[in-house]
Design a protein around this motif. Structure first.
Motif, PDB file in Angstrom:
ATOM      1  N   GLU A 177     -12.284 -76.796 -58.423  1.00 41.38           N
ATOM      2  CA  GLU A 177     -11.089 -75.964 -58.003  1.00 41.38           C
ATOM      3  C   GLU A 177     -10.873 -74.189 -57.843  1.00 41.38           C
ATOM      4  O   GLU A 177     -11.432 -73.915 -57.180  1.00 41.38           O
ATOM      5  CB  GLU A 177      -9.994 -76.220 -57.262  1.00 41.38           C
ATOM      6  CG  GLU A 177      -9.128 -76.066 -56.343  1.00 41.38           C
ATOM      7  CD  GLU A 177      -8.140 -76.353 -55.401  1.00 41.38           C
ATOM      8  OE1 GLU A 177      -6.952 -75.642 -54.772  1.00 41.38           O
ATOM      9  OE2 GLU A 177      -7.763 -77.443 -56.135  1.00 41.38           O
ATOM     10  N   ALA A 178     -11.808 -74.866 -59.725  1.00 41.66           N
ATOM     11  CA  ALA A 178     -11.201 -73.473 -60.004  1.00 41.66           C
ATOM     12  C   ALA A 178     -12.359 -72.688 -59.590  1.00 41.66           C
ATOM     13  O   ALA A 178     -12.198 -71.306 -60.257  1.00 41.66           O
ATOM     14  CB  ALA A 178     -10.863 -73.492 -61.556  1.00 41.66           C
ATOM     15  N   GLU A 202      -8.551 -86.567 -60.950  1.00 46.34           N
ATOM     16  CA  GLU A 202      -8.118 -85.700 -60.465  1.00 46.34           C
ATOM     17  C   GLU A 202      -8.214 -84.421 -61.484  1.00 46.34           C
ATOM     18  O   GLU A 202      -8.317 -82.878 -61.127  1.00 46.34           O
ATOM     19  CB  GLU A 202      -6.479 -85.668 -60.918  1.00 46.34           C
ATOM     20  CG  GLU A 202      -5.274 -84.708 -60.596  1.00 46.34           C
ATOM     21  CD  GLU A 202      -3.527 -85.202 -60.963  1.00 46.34           C
ATOM     22  OE1 GLU A 202      -3.505 -83.722 -60.847  1.00 46.34           O
ATOM     23  OE2 GLU A 202      -3.961 -86.055 -61.467  1.00 46.34           O
ATOM     24  N   ALA A 203      -8.086 -84.407 -62.782  1.00 50.95           N
ATOM     25  CA  ALA A 203      -9.143 -83.783 -63.649  1.00 50.95           C
ATOM     26  C   ALA A 203     -10.328 -83.094 -62.703  1.00 50.95           C
ATOM     27  O   ALA A 203     -10.280 -81.479 -62.782  1.00 50.95           O
ATOM     28  CB  ALA A 203      -9.353 -83.893 -64.905  1.00 50.95           C
ATOM     29  N   LYS A 261      -9.538 -80.654 -60.426  1.00 48.77           N
ATOM     30  CA  LYS A 261      -9.071 -79.458 -60.115  1.00 48.77           C
ATOM     31  C   LYS A 261     -10.130 -78.044 -61.130  1.00 48.77           C
ATOM     32  O   LYS A 261     -10.312 -77.409 -60.703  1.00 48.77           O
ATOM     33  CB  LYS A 261      -8.147 -79.562 -61.606  1.00 48.77           C
ATOM     34  CG  LYS A 261      -6.463 -79.886 -60.834  1.00 48.77           C
ATOM     35  CD  LYS A 261      -4.919 -80.049 -61.591  1.00 48.77           C
ATOM     36  CE  LYS A 261      -4.063 -80.985 -61.744  1.00 48.77           C
ATOM     37  NZ  LYS A 261      -3.442 -81.238 -62.534  1.00 48.77           N
ATOM     38  N   PRO A 300     -12.769 -72.353 -54.753  1.00 48.53           N
ATOM     39  CA  PRO A 300     -11.216 -72.554 -53.776  1.00 48.53           C
ATOM     40  C   PRO A 300     -11.685 -72.986 -52.473  1.00 48.53           C
ATOM     41  O   PRO A 300     -11.382 -73.813 -51.903  1.00 48.53           O
ATOM     42  CB  PRO A 300     -10.772 -71.582 -54.039  1.00 48.53           C
ATOM     43  CG  PRO A 300     -10.933 -71.164 -54.923  1.00 48.53           C
ATOM     44  CD  PRO A 300     -12.833 -71.222 -55.875  1.00 48.53           C
TER      45      PRO A 300
END
Length: 259
Positions: free
Chosen positions: A57-58, A50-51, A54, A61
């Protein structure tokens, strides 16, 4: 690595592909971000899926040029699965940065066999598996760059880290030479970066403030290292024109260790 560099390496894509382990944050995240900024497609892998997602995505996106994936570096088959997923998605992989690590501050005589094995499993075994899986893949293609994150602890026995971490990182430096010698004639370079204490949240979180202040005072340049510079070194060693640099260990330690 420019499009012209990639063409010289036998590729037609405009963006080279890099995989960074332990990239959900910290130094790995910094390296992944710098590779992305320098025109790479980047797979950010981490034990925490999950990290990693994220963090990717940062960076992007859209998900077109950055991807977060789960990877347990203690599992050789996991490297194979990630390699195959990246090849299916982007067609090729050019760069592997073995950054994932695990440290635990323990007194030398208090380290249990279980603790020693756990630290070595991530830092040393994980680097070995990554070099094996991607070294073979790169050699079959005739081109590849592997960058291993070693440590000053592996050179001087450690200052604020445990003996298991120092031993494992010393092994990383040796593995780098072994793989470099084996793969050099097949277009694959293998190098290590050996950072000293870095100005990272994990360092300030895990090292006693008094001990950290003492360490910083001993550094000839008078400050902790900049992770952004480590990332710059990783980018440089990943370049197509870095083809005559292999088996090297680049020291970035503020003068704590000189040779």
């Amino acid at each position: 690595m420019s499009p012209r560099d990639i063409a010289a390496a036998g590729e037609g894509d405009s963006r080279p592909v890099a995989l960074v382990t332990g990239a959900a944050g910290g130094l790995g995240g910094c390296i992944a971000a710098r590779l992305y900024d320098r025109g790479h497609r980047v797979a950010l892998t981490d034990l925490d899926a999950e990290a990693a997602a994220k963090a990717a995505e940062a960076l992007d996106p859209t998900g077109e040029n950055a991807l977060g994936l789960a990877l347990d570096v203690r599992d050789k088959d996991a490297f194979v699965r990630v390699r195959d997923e990246l090849v299916a998605r982007w067609g090729v992989v050019h760069v592997l940065v073995n950054n994932a690590g695990h440290s635990k501050i323990e007194a030398l005589m208090d380290i249990t066999p279980e603790s020693f094995s756990a630290v070595v499993d991530t830092n040393l075994n994980g680097t070995f598996y990554g070099c094996q899986v991607f070294g073979q893949y790169f050699a079959e293609r005739g081109f590849g760059r592997i960058v291993n994150i070693a440590s000053l602890a592996g050179q001087n026995g450690g200052t604020a880290t445990g003996a298991h971490y120092a031993a494992a990182k010393g092994g990383v430096a040796t593995l780098t030479k072994v793989f470099a010698r084996d793969l050099g004639s097949r277009g694959v370079t293998v190098n290590a970066i050996s950072p000293g204490p870095q100005d990272l949240p994990v360092v300030r979180r895990t090292v006693d403030p008094e001990k950290l202040a003492q360490t910083e005072a001993m550094i000839p340049v008078g400050r902790l290292g900049r992770p952004e510079f480590i990332a710059d070194v990783a980018v440089l060693l990943s370049a197509a024109h870095a083809d005559t640099v292999t088996g090297a260990c680049w020291d970035v330690n503020g003068g704590l260790y000189m040779r």
